[in-house]
Scaffold this motif. Structure first.
Motif, PDB file in Angstrom:
ATOM      1  N   GLY A 152       0.789  -1.225   0.000  1.00  0.00           N
ATOM      2  CA  GLY A 152       0.000   0.000   0.000  1.00  0.00           C
ATOM      3  C   GLY A 152       0.821   1.274   0.000  1.00  0.00           C
ATOM      4  O   GLY A 152       0.288   2.357   0.247  1.00  0.00           O
ATOM      5  N   VAL A 207      -3.016   1.173   2.784  1.00  0.00           N
ATOM      6  CA  VAL A 207      -3.739   0.147   3.538  1.00  0.00           C
ATOM      7  C   VAL A 207      -2.856  -0.256   4.708  1.00  0.00           C
ATOM      8  O   VAL A 207      -1.649  -0.363   4.580  1.00  0.00           O
ATOM      9  CB  VAL A 207      -4.075  -1.087   2.659  1.00  0.00           C
ATOM     10  N   ALA A 215      -6.734  -3.975   0.333  1.00  0.00           N
ATOM     11  CA  ALA A 215      -6.556  -3.052  -0.788  1.00  0.00           C
ATOM     12  C   ALA A 215      -7.883  -2.821  -1.500  1.00  0.00           C
ATOM     13  O   ALA A 215      -8.199  -1.690  -1.909  1.00  0.00           O
ATOM     14  CB  ALA A 215      -5.523  -3.608  -1.759  1.00  0.00           C
ATOM     15  N   THR A 218     -10.020  -0.381   0.480  1.00  0.00           N
ATOM     16  CA  THR A 218      -9.558   0.995   0.321  1.00  0.00           C
ATOM     17  C   THR A 218     -10.012   1.567  -1.015  1.00  0.00           C
ATOM     18  O   THR A 218     -10.543   2.683  -1.096  1.00  0.00           O
ATOM     19  CB  THR A 218      -8.019   1.058   0.430  1.00  0.00           C
TER      20      THR A 218
END
Length: 248
Positions: A152, A207, A215, A218
């Motif tokens: 992330g 994340v 992910a 998000t």
């Protein structure tokens, strides 16, 4: 004179690249050219000087490399192989951003330690970039970038990240080498590295727990804000993200 030989015949010897000796002679010529480049600069790398340093006749260089440009290409490939040998694999004990910085630092340090070779490798478009060593080095870099993406951290797409990392390292080294020695401030290198990190990564991972489900959650939360997709595409992507999110 050996039986069966003729006046004017020249036996195939190591210096002439006879059968079974071509690769060792090729390596010796490349090593000689790289040594001349390092000690005396680009202008010193002439076919005559390289031939003398390698202990071969000048026509051997043309047979092995085609011309001087082919020889320089081989020296650049040798440079990528040398750099690859110094590269470290992914360091799992470091967080992804620290690992990226370590790789960037190593690239810059190689350039500062091998200025003439680095200029040959990176100062001319695509010099040596078809070599196996260059491609292997790119795989190491892409592994670092994918690790950032999986955690992330990655701010831009992977292809752009690779270009930014290369551009900042190359720019840092070539700019440093262009400066008078008394004007070379290490702060330049630090600032270039930090600008690379800021351009490529988030300050905090997007994340908190790396994984497809996190992910997806998000991205699902941010989906209404995007404008690149049509309504139908947004609905379809939302369905896929919902499915991925539920797996976690």
């Amino acid at each position: 004179m050996h039986e069966g030989s003729k006046v004017g015949d020249t036996p195939a010897t190591e210096s002439e690249g006879g059968v079974g000796t071509r690769e060792p002679v090729r390596r010796r010529v490349v090593d000689a050219a790289a040594d001349l480049l390092a000690r005396e600069g680009r202008d010193a790398v002439t076919t005559r000087a390289v031939a003398a340093a390698a202990g071969v006749q000048a026509p051997t260089i043309y047979r092995l490399f085609g011309d001087k440009d082919g020889l320089l290409e081989a020296v650049a490939e040798h440079g990528y192989a040398t750099f690859l040998a110094a590269k470290q694999p992914l360091r799992e004990e470091l967080d992804p951003v620290a690992d990226l910085c370590a790789g960037w630092d190593l690239s810059v340090e190689f350039g500062l330690a091998n200025p003439a070779l680095y200029v040959l490798m990176y100062g001319e478009p695509k010099r040596g970039t078809t070599s196996a060593a260059f491609q292997a080095g790119m795989q190491i870099l892409m592994g670092r970038i994918r690790r950032l993406a999986a955690g992330g951290w990655l701010r831009v797409d992977e292809k752009l990240a690779a270009a930014l990392i290369h551009a900042t390292a190359r720019g840092a080294v070539l700019t440093w080498l262009s400066l008078p020695e008394d004007e070379r401030d290490p702060a330049l290198l630090i600032a270039m590295r930090e600008s690379m990190v800021a351009a490529v990564t988030h300050q905090q991972p997007a994340v908190q727990v790396a994984g497809p489900a996190e992910a997806a959650r998000t991205l699902r939360a941010l989906l209404p804000e995007q404008t690149a997709l049509s309504g139908a595409e947004q609905l379809l992507l939302g369905e896929w993200l919902d499915r991925l999110s539920s797996d976690g």
